[in-house]
Design a protein around this motif. Structure first.
Motif, PDB file in Angstrom:
ATOM      1  N   HIS A  59       0.452  -0.967  -0.017  1.00  0.00           N
ATOM      2  CA  HIS A  59      -0.485   0.278  -0.251  1.00  0.00           C
ATOM      3  C   HIS A  59       1.567   0.966  -0.049  1.00  0.00           C
ATOM      4  O   HIS A  59       2.154   1.409   0.311  1.00  0.00           O
ATOM      5  N   CYS A  60       0.697   2.289  -0.588  1.00  0.00           N
ATOM      6  CA  CYS A  60       1.406   3.351  -0.644  1.00  0.00           C
ATOM      7  C   CYS A  60       0.819   4.330   0.786  1.00  0.00           C
ATOM      8  O   CYS A  60      -0.017   3.829   1.424  1.00  0.00           O
ATOM      9  N   ALA A  61       1.230   5.130   1.024  1.00  0.00           N
ATOM     10  CA  ALA A  61       1.712   6.285   2.343  1.00  0.00           C
ATOM     11  C   ALA A  61       0.134   6.938   2.009  1.00  0.00           C
ATOM     12  O   ALA A  61      -0.950   7.493   3.206  1.00  0.00           O
ATOM     13  N   CYS A  62       0.042   6.950   0.845  1.00  0.00           N
ATOM     14  CA  CYS A  62      -1.629   7.524   0.951  1.00  0.00           C
ATOM     15  C   CYS A  62      -3.178   6.872   0.801  1.00  0.00           C
ATOM     16  O   CYS A  62      -4.640   7.222   1.332  1.00  0.00           O
ATOM     17  N   GLY A  63      -2.148   6.018   0.861  1.00  0.00           N
ATOM     18  CA  GLY A  63      -3.988   4.667   1.481  1.00  0.00           C
ATOM     19  C   GLY A  63      -3.848   3.787   0.664  1.00  0.00           C
ATOM     20  O   GLY A  63      -5.250   2.941   1.220  1.00  0.00           O
ATOM     21  N   THR A  64      -3.895   4.029  -0.384  1.00  0.00           N
ATOM     22  CA  THR A  64      -3.885   3.179  -1.934  1.00  0.00           C
ATOM     23  C   THR A  64      -3.126   2.442  -1.860  1.00  0.00           C
ATOM     24  O   THR A  64      -2.270   2.209  -1.354  1.00  0.00           O
ATOM     25  N   LYS A  65      -4.107   1.293  -2.685  1.00  0.00           N
ATOM     26  CA  LYS A  65      -3.388  -0.300  -2.944  1.00  0.00           C
ATOM     27  C   LYS A  65      -1.658   0.647  -3.819  1.00  0.00           C
ATOM     28  O   LYS A  65      -2.282   0.900  -4.960  1.00  0.00           O
ATOM     29  N   PHE A  66      -0.587  -0.179  -3.710  1.00  0.00           N
ATOM     30  CA  PHE A  66       0.862   0.703  -4.126  1.00  0.00           C
ATOM     31  C   PHE A  66       0.733  -0.434  -5.934  1.00  0.00           C
ATOM     32  O   PHE A  66       0.674  -1.549  -5.458  1.00  0.00           O
ATOM     33  N   PHE A  72       3.870   6.394 -10.092  1.00  0.00           N
ATOM     34  CA  PHE A  72       3.922   8.086 -11.011  1.00  0.00           C
ATOM     35  C   PHE A  72       2.901   8.736 -11.068  1.00  0.00           C
ATOM     36  O   PHE A  72       3.077  10.053 -11.136  1.00  0.00           O
ATOM     37  N   THR A  73       2.050   8.658 -10.775  1.00  0.00           N
ATOM     38  CA  THR A  73       1.127   9.602  -9.707  1.00  0.00           C
ATOM     39  C   THR A  73       0.679  10.056  -8.831  1.00  0.00           C
ATOM     40  O   THR A  73       0.117  11.550  -9.107  1.00  0.00           O
ATOM     41  N   CYS A  74       0.847   9.220  -8.016  1.00  0.00           N
ATOM     42  CA  CYS A  74       1.187  10.059  -6.514  1.00  0.00           C
ATOM     43  C   CYS A  74       1.391  11.094  -6.254  1.00  0.00           C
ATOM     44  O   CYS A  74       2.961  11.116  -6.393  1.00  0.00           O
ATOM     45  N   PRO A  75       0.964  12.373  -5.591  1.00  0.00           N
ATOM     46  CA  PRO A  75       1.055  13.353  -4.991  1.00  0.00           C
ATOM     47  C   PRO A  75       1.913  12.894  -3.821  1.00  0.00           C
ATOM     48  O   PRO A  75       3.054  14.138  -3.293  1.00  0.00           O
ATOM     49  N   LYS A  76       1.688  12.124  -2.928  1.00  0.00           N
ATOM     50  CA  LYS A  76       2.258  12.413  -1.865  1.00  0.00           C
ATOM     51  C   LYS A  76       3.944  12.488  -2.383  1.00  0.00           C
ATOM     52  O   LYS A  76       4.566  11.282  -2.696  1.00  0.00           O
ATOM     53  N   GLY A  77       3.912  12.790  -1.098  1.00  0.00           N
ATOM     54  CA  GLY A  77       6.222  12.788  -0.678  1.00  0.00           C
ATOM     55  C   GLY A  77       6.796  14.242  -2.428  1.00  0.00           C
ATOM     56  O   GLY A  77       7.182  13.978  -2.251  1.00  0.00           O
TER      57      GLY A  77
END
Length: 280
Positions: A59-66, A72-77
């Motif tokens: 899972h991504c730090a934003c809570g979504t499945k990684f 490539f598109t997650c703005p977290k970080g």
């Protein structure tokens, strides 16, 4: 439905673009920043062929499945911004060698009643682009504004569209937003630099870097093909490292960095790293 066969075919097409494989065609010399550590190299090969890299988080730090696509598109970080900024900083560093008054993120003059033909023209106060430089396309005092965009060719909105069509779409979008304002208010020229996250670039970006390589080769008294090959290699590694950072970097906080060109003569870099001569 997108099958593994379609992903592989798409990945091979993207890897075949000019400039997308430069990171594989030079000796991995760390002193010229042309090297990758073991995990980064494995990730680079996996991304090249559309495979899932090993040992990715669930899972991504934003809570979504990684997934690779999500990374490539997650703005977290701030990693998509870092990817854009590294290309911007590299290009600005190169422009300072041959142009006057190079500025990063220059503000545009405010609109005071000017009317533009296209409704899509950007008229916001405080609007700014990525780079401005005097003397690139024309005379010493003619200013050029430059805007950079890096897109993910594997995103759902891009999967069924050819790379050339995606490049053209993004170029037109940038021009519709800024070209009229820059031409009529700033009395300057505008060049959009559109890149694929896999290493390719659009037609206008290709012409821009050919012009830049020509100016640099004249200043440094170096072979044009060697300079062009070095620029492509720097861009290739910049995009590749940014892609790997999206996969492996910590998304808990944002970071920033600049770009250094180094001090070695370009002809020495070309010889020692075996940069291929680019036939134009």
């Amino acid at each position: 439905m997108v099958t593994s066969r379609h992903v592989l075919k798409r990945s091979i097409e993207l890897a075949s673009e000019k400039g997308a494989s430069n990171w594989l065609s030079v000796l991995p010399l760390q002193e010229y920043n042309f090297s990758l550590h073991k995990t980064a190299f494995h990730d680079a090969v996996a991304l090249r062929y559309g495979w899932d890299p090993a040992r990715l988080p669930q899972h991504c730090a934003c809570g979504t499945k990684f997934t690779v696509e999500h990374s490539f598109t997650c703005p977290k970080g701030g990693f998509p911004s870092i990817r854009h900024n590294e290309i911007r900083d590299l290009t600005a560093s190169l422009l300072t060698e041959v142009c006057h008054e190079v500025d990063v993120e220059p503000h545009l003059q405010p609109i005071t009643g000017e009317q533009f033909t296209l409704a899509s023209s950007n008229i916001e106060d405080g609007a700014r682009l990525d780079i401005s430089a005097n003397g690139f396309w024309g005379g010493r005092c003619e200013k050029t504004y430059i805007d950079v965009k890096v897109f993910n060719p594997h995103a759902p909105s891009n999967r069924t569209t050819s790379a050339s069509a995606i490049y053209r779409r993004h170029e037109l979008c940038k021009k519709r937003s800024y070209e009229a304002r820059i031409r009529e208010v700033e009395q300057s020229s505008f060049t959009p630099l559109i890149f694929s996250a896999t290493g390719g670039m659009a037609n206008e970006a290709t012409m821009f870097y050919k012009r830049l390589a020509s100016l640099l080769s004249d200043k440094w008294d170096s072979n044009y093909a060697a300079v062009m090959g070095w620029i492509r290699c720097c861009l290739s590694f910049s995009l590749l490292r940014s892609a790997i950072r999206c996969l492996r970097g910590s998304r808990s906080s944002k970071g920033s960095f600049g770009h250094s060109l180094g001090s070695a003569p370009i002809d020495l870099i070309q010889v020692e790293s075996r940069l291929p001569l680019i036939k134009q």
